[in-house]
Design a protein around this motif. Structure first.
Motif, PDB file in Angstrom:
ATOM      1  N   HIS A   1       0.984  -1.305   0.264  1.00 31.82           N
ATOM      2  CA  HIS A   1       0.083   0.161  -0.120  1.00 31.82           C
ATOM      3  C   HIS A   1       0.828   1.324   0.196  1.00 31.82           C
ATOM      4  O   HIS A   1       2.116   1.271   0.201  1.00 31.82           O
ATOM      5  N   GLY A   2       0.525   2.546  -0.378  1.00 32.61           N
ATOM      6  CA  GLY A   2       1.191   3.314  -0.823  1.00 32.61           C
ATOM      7  C   GLY A   2       1.807   4.110   0.140  1.00 32.61           C
ATOM      8  O   GLY A   2       2.708   5.022   0.286  1.00 32.61           O
TER       9      GLY A   2
ATOM     10  N   MET B   1       9.196   4.035   4.623  1.00 26.80           N
ATOM     11  CA  MET B   1      10.342   3.094   3.856  1.00 26.80           C
ATOM     12  C   MET B   1      11.415   3.726   3.655  1.00 26.80           C
ATOM     13  O   MET B   1      12.975   3.625   3.739  1.00 26.80           O
ATOM     14  N   GLN B   2      11.677   5.436   2.983  1.00 28.74           N
ATOM     15  CA  GLN B   2      12.659   6.213   2.673  1.00 28.74           C
ATOM     16  C   GLN B   2      13.040   6.058   3.912  1.00 28.74           C
ATOM     17  O   GLN B   2      14.283   6.280   3.736  1.00 28.74           O
ATOM     18  N   ALA B   3      12.717   6.648   4.954  1.00 25.51           N
ATOM     19  CA  ALA B   3      13.489   7.170   6.225  1.00 25.51           C
ATOM     20  C   ALA B   3      14.353   5.622   6.479  1.00 25.51           C
ATOM     21  O   ALA B   3      15.307   6.297   7.069  1.00 25.51           O
TER      22      ALA B   3
ATOM     23  N   LEU C   1      -0.546  -8.092   0.191  1.00 23.21           N
ATOM     24  CA  LEU C   1       0.770  -8.782  -0.721  1.00 23.21           C
ATOM     25  C   LEU C   1       1.045  -8.211  -1.972  1.00 23.21           C
ATOM     26  O   LEU C   1       2.328  -8.049  -2.215  1.00 23.21           O
ATOM     27  N   PHE C   2      -0.004  -8.109  -3.070  1.00 21.62           N
ATOM     28  CA  PHE C   2       0.668  -7.286  -4.269  1.00 21.62           C
ATOM     29  C   PHE C   2      -0.182  -6.569  -4.565  1.00 21.62           C
ATOM     30  O   PHE C   2      -1.095  -6.356  -5.068  1.00 21.62           O
ATOM     31  N   PRO C   3       0.459  -4.962  -4.830  1.00 23.10           N
ATOM     32  CA  PRO C   3       0.815  -3.814  -4.881  1.00 23.10           C
ATOM     33  C   PRO C   3      -0.430  -3.637  -6.544  1.00 23.10           C
ATOM     34  O   PRO C   3       0.143  -4.513  -6.956  1.00 23.10           O
ATOM     35  N   SER C   4      -1.086  -2.997  -6.859  1.00 23.30           N
ATOM     36  CA  SER C   4      -1.691  -2.058  -7.853  1.00 23.30           C
ATOM     37  C   SER C   4      -0.262  -1.016  -8.722  1.00 23.30           C
ATOM     38  O   SER C   4       0.267  -1.039  -7.852  1.00 23.30           O
ATOM     39  N   ALA C   5      -0.466  -1.391  -9.125  1.00 27.85           N
ATOM     40  CA  ALA C   5       0.163  -0.686 -10.483  1.00 27.85           C
ATOM     41  C   ALA C   5       0.440   0.192 -10.270  1.00 27.85           C
ATOM     42  O   ALA C   5       1.773   1.426 -10.326  1.00 27.85           O
ATOM     43  N   GLU C   6      -0.234   1.273  -9.218  1.00 28.40           N
ATOM     44  CA  GLU C   6      -0.258   2.813  -8.802  1.00 28.40           C
ATOM     45  C   GLU C   6       0.124   2.598  -7.776  1.00 28.40           C
ATOM     46  O   GLU C   6       1.549   3.199  -8.037  1.00 28.40           O
TER      47      GLU C   6
ATOM     48  N   ALA D   1      11.002   5.903  -6.369  1.00 29.89           N
ATOM     49  CA  ALA D   1      10.967   6.669  -5.342  1.00 29.89           C
ATOM     50  C   ALA D   1      13.110   6.270  -4.806  1.00 29.89           C
ATOM     51  O   ALA D   1      13.147   4.857  -5.610  1.00 29.89           O
ATOM     52  N   PRO D   2      13.662   6.891  -4.442  1.00 28.31           N
ATOM     53  CA  PRO D   2      15.072   6.687  -4.413  1.00 28.31           C
ATOM     54  C   PRO D   2      15.382   5.293  -3.467  1.00 28.31           C
ATOM     55  O   PRO D   2      16.216   5.109  -1.547  1.00 28.31           O
ATOM     56  N   LEU D   3      14.846   4.075  -4.129  1.00 28.04           N
ATOM     57  CA  LEU D   3      14.411   2.587  -2.843  1.00 28.04           C
ATOM     58  C   LEU D   3      15.408   1.670  -3.939  1.00 28.04           C
ATOM     59  O   LEU D   3      15.615   0.943  -5.272  1.00 28.04           O
ATOM     60  N   ARG D   4      16.244   0.628  -2.484  1.00 22.15           N
ATOM     61  CA  ARG D   4      16.916  -0.155  -3.491  1.00 22.15           C
ATOM     62  C   ARG D   4      15.256  -1.722  -3.381  1.00 22.15           C
ATOM     63  O   ARG D   4      14.882  -1.637  -3.266  1.00 22.15           O
ATOM     64  N   LEU D   5      15.091  -1.970  -5.087  1.00 28.13           N
ATOM     65  CA  LEU D   5      13.669  -2.819  -5.344  1.00 28.13           C
ATOM     66  C   LEU D   5      14.250  -3.902  -6.055  1.00 28.13           C
ATOM     67  O   LEU D   5      14.462  -4.142  -6.847  1.00 28.13           O
TER      68      LEU D   5
END
Length: 224
Positions: free
Chosen positions: A18-19, A25-27, A49-54, A62-66
């Motif tokens: 969820h968004g 997460m960034q913090a 568990l499965f996020p939407s496309a949005e 975002a500046p995250l390792r994914l």
């Protein structure tokens, strides 16, 4: 007393769904080495568990390792050598969850080729000793998101570029488990958790923070 251990390169927290998690997460990523695992399955999109496309688009911005954890029909297509047409921009690793058994040579080659096409590294699951095939990263996983904790763990060897461990890990178990992992000198590994960082079937950043604090701040290290 907990024995000294070699810390993981990072922790993968899987199941971001969820968004409103993004600021937290960034913090947390600014404080600890974290990879956020995002599950893909068109048949389950926007379910728990499965996020939407949005939501996926917001995470990629975002500046995250994914890492993309690709399941269902898309995963089966990849190991067959087909392209399921996923938008994977922003993901540095692709975990192909195609089966609960091991992978054959064609499946390994197709997974590695697909990931490389997207500028990423492929990961596959194993249920025994880590395979010697260096084309992909290997995640030891006998739990498949159910929280089952193995009684024994395979050894991570320096000859393998990167190995992962999953199964029943979370705030209550990670402290006791890490000291038992057989990590050879010079080996690099990560740990992955999914069900252990959820509360009422929602992704729980507070549990992620607790795990990070235990792993990176509290447990004594072999290197200092």
């Amino acid at each position: 007393m907990t024995s000294h251990y070699t810390p993981p390169a990072f922790i993968t927290f899987t199941g971001v769904d969820h968004g409103d998690l993004l600021p937290g997460m960034q913090a947390l990523s600014a404080r600890y080495p974290i990879e956020w695992g995002v599950l893909f399955d068109a048949a389950q999109e926007a379910a728990a568990l499965f996020p939407s496309a949005e939501v996926r688009a917001a995470l990629r911005g975002a500046p995250l390792r994914l890492s993309a954890h690709i399941c269902g029909a898309a995963a089966r297509a990849i190991v067959r050598g087909d392209d399921p047409g996923l938008d994977l921009a922003g993901f540095s690793r692709l975990q192909i969850n195609h089966a609960r058994a091991g992978s054959n040579d064609d499946e390994i080659r197709n997974s590695a080729r697909y990931a490389a096409h997207h500028g990423a590294r492929a990961a596959l699951q194993c249920q025994g000793e880590f395979p010697d095939d260096l084309r992909v990263d290997w995640l030891y996983d006998v739990s498949f998101g159910t929280g089952v904790r193995p009684s024994t763990w395979p050894a991570a060897q320096a000859r393998l570029p990167f190995c992962g461990y999953s199964g029943g890990l979370g705030p209550d178990t990670v402290r006791g488990t890490l000291g038992r992992l057989p990590i050879a000198a010079g080996a690099s590994y990560w740990i992955d958790m999914e069900s252990g960082v959820r509360t009422d079937d929602r992704f729980d950043l507070a549990k992620c923070e607790t795990v990070c604090r235990i792993v990176f701040d509290e447990l004594p290290r072999t290197n200092g």
